[in-house]
Motif scaffolding. Structure first.
Motif, PDB file in Angstrom:
ATOM      1  N   UNK A  57     -13.496   6.612   4.371  1.00 50.08           N
ATOM      2  CA  UNK A  57     -12.055   6.436   4.605  1.00 50.08           C
ATOM      3  C   UNK A  57     -11.299   6.562   3.284  1.00 50.08           C
ATOM      4  N   UNK A  58      -9.981   6.797   3.344  1.00 47.97           N
ATOM      5  CA  UNK A  58      -9.182   6.905   2.125  1.00 47.97           C
ATOM      6  C   UNK A  58      -8.807   5.528   1.586  1.00 47.97           C
ATOM      7  N   UNK A  59      -8.326   5.545   0.343  1.00 43.31           N
ATOM      8  CA  UNK A  59      -7.942   4.307  -0.330  1.00 43.31           C
ATOM      9  C   UNK A  59      -6.656   4.519  -1.110  1.00 43.31           C
ATOM     10  N   UNK A  60      -5.805   3.492  -1.087  1.00 42.41           N
ATOM     11  CA  UNK A  60      -4.632   3.487  -1.954  1.00 42.41           C
ATOM     12  C   UNK A  60      -4.358   2.054  -2.388  1.00 42.41           C
ATOM     13  N   UNK A  61      -4.456   1.811  -3.683  1.00 46.45           N
ATOM     14  CA  UNK A  61      -4.108   0.523  -4.269  1.00 46.45           C
ATOM     15  C   UNK A  61      -2.883   0.734  -5.144  1.00 46.45           C
ATOM     16  N   UNK A 118      -6.351   5.841  -6.049  1.00 51.40           N
ATOM     17  CA  UNK A 118      -6.600   6.472  -4.749  1.00 51.40           C
ATOM     18  C   UNK A 118      -8.013   7.007  -4.654  1.00 51.40           C
ATOM     19  N   UNK A 119      -8.402   7.208  -3.393  1.00 56.11           N
ATOM     20  CA  UNK A 119      -9.634   7.931  -3.101  1.00 56.11           C
ATOM     21  C   UNK A 119      -9.455   8.657  -1.776  1.00 56.11           C
ATOM     22  N   UNK A 120     -10.014   9.836  -1.657  1.00 49.77           N
ATOM     23  CA  UNK A 120      -9.946  10.558  -0.383  1.00 49.77           C
ATOM     24  C   UNK A 120     -11.062  10.098   0.552  1.00 49.77           C
ATOM     25  N   UNK A 121     -12.218   9.789  -0.032  1.00 47.31           N
ATOM     26  CA  UNK A 121     -13.363   9.354   0.786  1.00 47.31           C
ATOM     27  C   UNK A 121     -14.137   8.283   0.031  1.00 47.31           C
ATOM     28  N   UNK A 122     -14.110   7.054   0.514  1.00 51.00           N
ATOM     29  CA  UNK A 122     -14.776   5.954  -0.154  1.00 51.00           C
ATOM     30  C   UNK A 122     -16.297   6.010   0.017  1.00 51.00           C
ATOM     31  N   UNK A 123     -16.965   5.551  -1.036  1.00 44.67           N
ATOM     32  CA  UNK A 123     -18.418   5.395  -1.022  1.00 44.67           C
ATOM     33  C   UNK A 123     -18.757   3.910  -1.036  1.00 44.67           C
ATOM     34  N   UNK A 124     -19.972   3.572  -0.637  1.00 43.42           N
ATOM     35  CA  UNK A 124     -20.410   2.172  -0.692  1.00 43.42           C
ATOM     36  C   UNK A 124     -20.278   1.618  -2.107  1.00 43.42           C
TER      37      UNK A 124
END
Lengths: 109, 112
Positions: B17-21, B77-83
C-alpha cells in the motif's frame, strides 16, 4: 565514513548512584556534538551542544564533556525521573546529522 | 515560539500500500528539515534532509521518497510499502547551519 558509537547499550543504577555514558565518534571535521534525551514513544528532546575539545555544559544533574574522540554524559545523583534513552549525535561538514544507537538508562528507586 | 507537527501518530498499513507522512513547522522560516526512522535496536537512521524548497538529500536508497512543496512542509512517501518499512518515523527541524534538532512526536508505522 562518519560513525557514532555509544556505550553501554543499557545501564541500571540505584537512585543517587552517579555514572557516565560514553559517545565515541569518527567524523571528518566535527562541527558539533549533541546530546538528546528520549522518553518511550516520544521524539528526542535536545539537551546539549558541544563544539570543541575541553568544552563542558551542565543542566541539573547532567554534565556533558567533549574530547577530540569522545564525549561523556555524566549523571550525578540520578533520580528515577532521569530514566530515559540518551542519544548522542554529531554534525560533520554539511547539514547531515548522525546519531548513535543510544544508552537506555534505568534508575531504580 | 516554534512548533512542529507530525501526523498521523499511528498507522497500520498492508504490504504494497502507499504511504504519506506529513510534517509542518510553525514559527520559523527557512528551516532545515529531516526525516529519521527508528527501528528497534538500530537507533535513529537518517532518511532524508532538506535545506530548502525542492531540495532533498537522500541518505539511504530504498522505496521511500521525500518532498518539500512549501518552506515549512516536509512529506515522506512510498508507492508500495515493504514489511521492513515498519518503524517509528520522526520529523525534525533546525535553524539553518545550526545542528540542534527539534523533533516532532513521531509516527509509528506497522506494515502487515
Amino acid at each position: 565514513e562518519d560513525q557514532v558509537t555509544q556505550s553501554p547499550e543499557a545501564l541500571r543504577l540505584q537512585e543517587g548512584e552517579s555514572s557516565s555514558l560514553n559517545c565515541s565518534y569518527t567524523v571528518s571535521g566535527l562541527r558539533g556534538l549533541f546530546w538528546y534525551r528520549q522518553d518511550p514513544g516520544k521524539g528526542p528532546e535536545f539537551l546539549f551542544t558541544l563544539y570543541s575539545a575541553g568544552e563542558e555544559k551542565e543542566k541539573e544533574r547532567l554534565k556533558a564533556t567533549l574530547t577530540k574522540k569522545e564525549s561523556f554524559l555524566h549523571i550525578t545523583a540520578p533520580k528515577p525521573e532521569d530514566s530515559a534513552t540518551y542519544l548522542c549525535a554529531v554534525q560533520a561538514g554539511g547539514d547531515k546529522i548522525i546519531f548513535g544507537k543510544g544508552t537506555r538508562l534505568h534508575i531504580l528507586p | 515560539s516554534q512548533t512542529i507537527h507530525q501526523w498521523p501518530a499511528t498507522l497500520v498499513q498492508p504490504v504494497g500500500s502507499p504511504l504519506s507522512l506529513e510534517c509542518t513547522v510553525e514559527g520559523t522560516s527557512n528551516p532545515n528539515l529531516y526525516w529519521y526512522r527508528q527501528a528497534a535496536g538500530r537507533g535513529l537512521q537518517l532518511l532524508f534532509y532538506s535545506v530548502g524548497i525542492g531540495q532533498i538529500s537522500s541518505e539511504v536508497p530504498q522505496n521511500l521518497s521525500a518532498s518539500r512543496p512549501q518552506d515549512r512542509q516536509f512529506i515522506l512517501s512510498s508507492k508500495k510499502l515493504l514489511l521492513s518499512d515498519s518503524g517509528f518515523y520522526l520529523c525534525a527541524w533546525s535553524f539553518l547551519a545550526a545542528g540542534e534538532l527539534f523533533f516532532g512526536e513521531g509516527s509509528r508505522l506497522t506494515v502487515l
